[in-house]
Design a protein around this motif. Structure first.
Motif, PDB file in Angstrom:
ATOM      1  N   UNK A 128       0.835  -1.185  -0.097  1.00  0.00           N
ATOM      2  CA  UNK A 128       0.007   0.103  -0.060  1.00  0.00           C
ATOM      3  C   UNK A 128       0.794   1.203  -0.204  1.00  0.00           C
ATOM      4  N   UNK A 129       1.984   1.189   1.020  1.00  0.00           N
ATOM      5  CA  UNK A 129       2.839   2.525   0.964  1.00  0.00           C
ATOM      6  C   UNK A 129       3.506   2.768  -0.602  1.00  0.00           C
ATOM      7  N   UNK A 130       3.903   1.624  -0.858  1.00  0.00           N
ATOM      8  CA  UNK A 130       4.519   1.736  -2.399  1.00  0.00           C
ATOM      9  C   UNK A 130       3.444   2.340  -3.345  1.00  0.00           C
ATOM     10  N   UNK A 131       2.396   2.070  -3.320  1.00  0.00           N
ATOM     11  CA  UNK A 131       1.326   2.452  -4.364  1.00  0.00           C
ATOM     12  C   UNK A 131       0.660   3.864  -3.884  1.00  0.00           C
ATOM     13  N   UNK A 132       0.682   4.232  -2.685  1.00  0.00           N
ATOM     14  CA  UNK A 132       0.270   5.453  -2.110  1.00  0.00           C
ATOM     15  C   UNK A 132       1.115   6.531  -2.315  1.00  0.00           C
ATOM     16  N   UNK A 133       2.237   6.336  -2.325  1.00  0.00           N
ATOM     17  CA  UNK A 133       3.631   7.475  -1.992  1.00  0.00           C
ATOM     18  C   UNK A 133       3.248   8.172  -3.366  1.00  0.00           C
ATOM     19  N   UNK A 134       3.330   7.612  -4.543  1.00  0.00           N
ATOM     20  CA  UNK A 134       3.353   8.622  -5.732  1.00  0.00           C
ATOM     21  C   UNK A 134       1.797   9.434  -5.634  1.00  0.00           C
ATOM     22  N   UNK A 135       0.739   9.111  -4.854  1.00  0.00           N
ATOM     23  CA  UNK A 135      -0.307   9.905  -5.094  1.00  0.00           C
ATOM     24  C   UNK A 135      -0.164  11.237  -3.955  1.00  0.00           C
TER      25      UNK A 135
END
Ligand code: ATP
Ligand code: MG
Length: 269
Positions: free
Chosen positions: A114-121
């Motif tokens: 989740x962190x990996x995919x949320x960071x760019x947002x």
């Protein structure tokens, strides 16, 4: 802009986590004009249902689990209104753990997806709120690793810190094991029972456990209107609605003060 990411936590069912994450997101977006993303990390999808009902959204095509499978959460963001976005969840999300184990080898990879995919947002939002199920699970682990802060719900009338206390041991464990860097934003007393009152002993014990500055002076009282909104969606028509909104606006204001204090402390380091 880099979003402050906040998970609403307590390892006990039905203590008001979802209501708090939905309503704080709602007030930040619609009253404070902040850009907010609400992430539903619970396969029950209670937060998604409540937001959809409130905004008149009748169809949800893509959910968070599609995003995890595609390795990109951007395409599953549902625009609710001008300032509020939602990443919705549905029952299909129950297969999250199976998916993680089949696709990622290490513990750390599994709990930081989740962190990996949320960071760019994060650059698109002021705040990201994450709603989680009441279990210690891949959902809560992922939420914790992705968050800067946790808002811990305290059942203020139960004569027990159960749930909130478990959360503290879990924070410690995640810190020791995976170097999770999450701060306690505060402990928010919630009264779910009608006629209940804030139990002072519980609040005092919470103060000892979390520190005086960390327990919210605002309390979420029992409000029948909040239950009614489960059926009608969030409204703002009569004085019962306004009272319910005001309760969460007060919490949001106190949250702002606490966040400002954290930032000040950080800049002093
Ligand atoms: N302050 C309140 N006053 C009255 N009812 C409330 C209040 N907060 C929440 N409720 C109601 O209590 C029930 C549980 O609330 P909620 O779903 O927010 O809890 P939860 O901790 O997210 O539950 P779960 O552990 O199942 O995810 C809901 O029906 C909700 O409408
Ligand atoms: Mg919930």
């Amino acid at each position: 802009m880099t979003a402050k990411t906040i998970v609403v936590g307590n390892f006990k069912g039905g203590v008001g986590k979802t209501k708090v994450s939905v309503m704080t997101s709602w007030e930040y977006a619609n009253v404070h004009n902040k850009k907010v993303l609400l992430v539903d990390m619970d396969p029950q999808g209670n937060a998604s249902t409540l937001i959809a009902r409130s905004a008149g959204i009748t169809e949800i095509n893509k959910t968070i689990f599609d995003g995890f499978q595609e390795g990109n959460l951007e395409n599953v963001i549902l625009n609710v209104n001008e300032n509020l976005d939602l990443i919705p969840a549905a029952v299909s999300f129950k297969n999250f753990s199976k998916f993680l184990y089949q696709n990622f080898k290490t513990d750390l990879e599994q709990i930081t997806l989740l962190k990996k995919l949320l960071d760019p947002l994060k650059e698109h939002y002021d705040y990201i709120f994450i709603d989680v199920p009441p279990t210690i699970s891949d959902y809560s682990d992922n939420a914790m690793m992705a968050s800067d802060y946790v808002l811990i719900i305290l059942q203020a009338q139960e004569l027990s810190l159960e749930g909130a206390e478990t959360y503290v041991s879990y924070l410690q464990f995640m810190h020791d094991e995976y170097e999770a860097e999450i701060q306690v934003l505060g402990v928010l007393p919630v009264l779910l029972r009608a006629g209940g009152r804030v139990d002072q002993t519980t609040v005092e014990r919470a103060t000892e456990l979390f520190g005086e500055d960390n327990v919210f002076s605002n309390v979420i009282k029992h409000l029948e209107r909040l239950k009614a909104w489960d059926v009608t969606g969030i409204k703002n028509i009569d004085h019962h609605d306004r009272k319910a909104h005001q309760t969460f606006l007060d919490v949001v204001n106190e949250m702002e003060e606490k966040l400002a204090r954290f930032e000040e402390e950080e800049s002093n380091v």
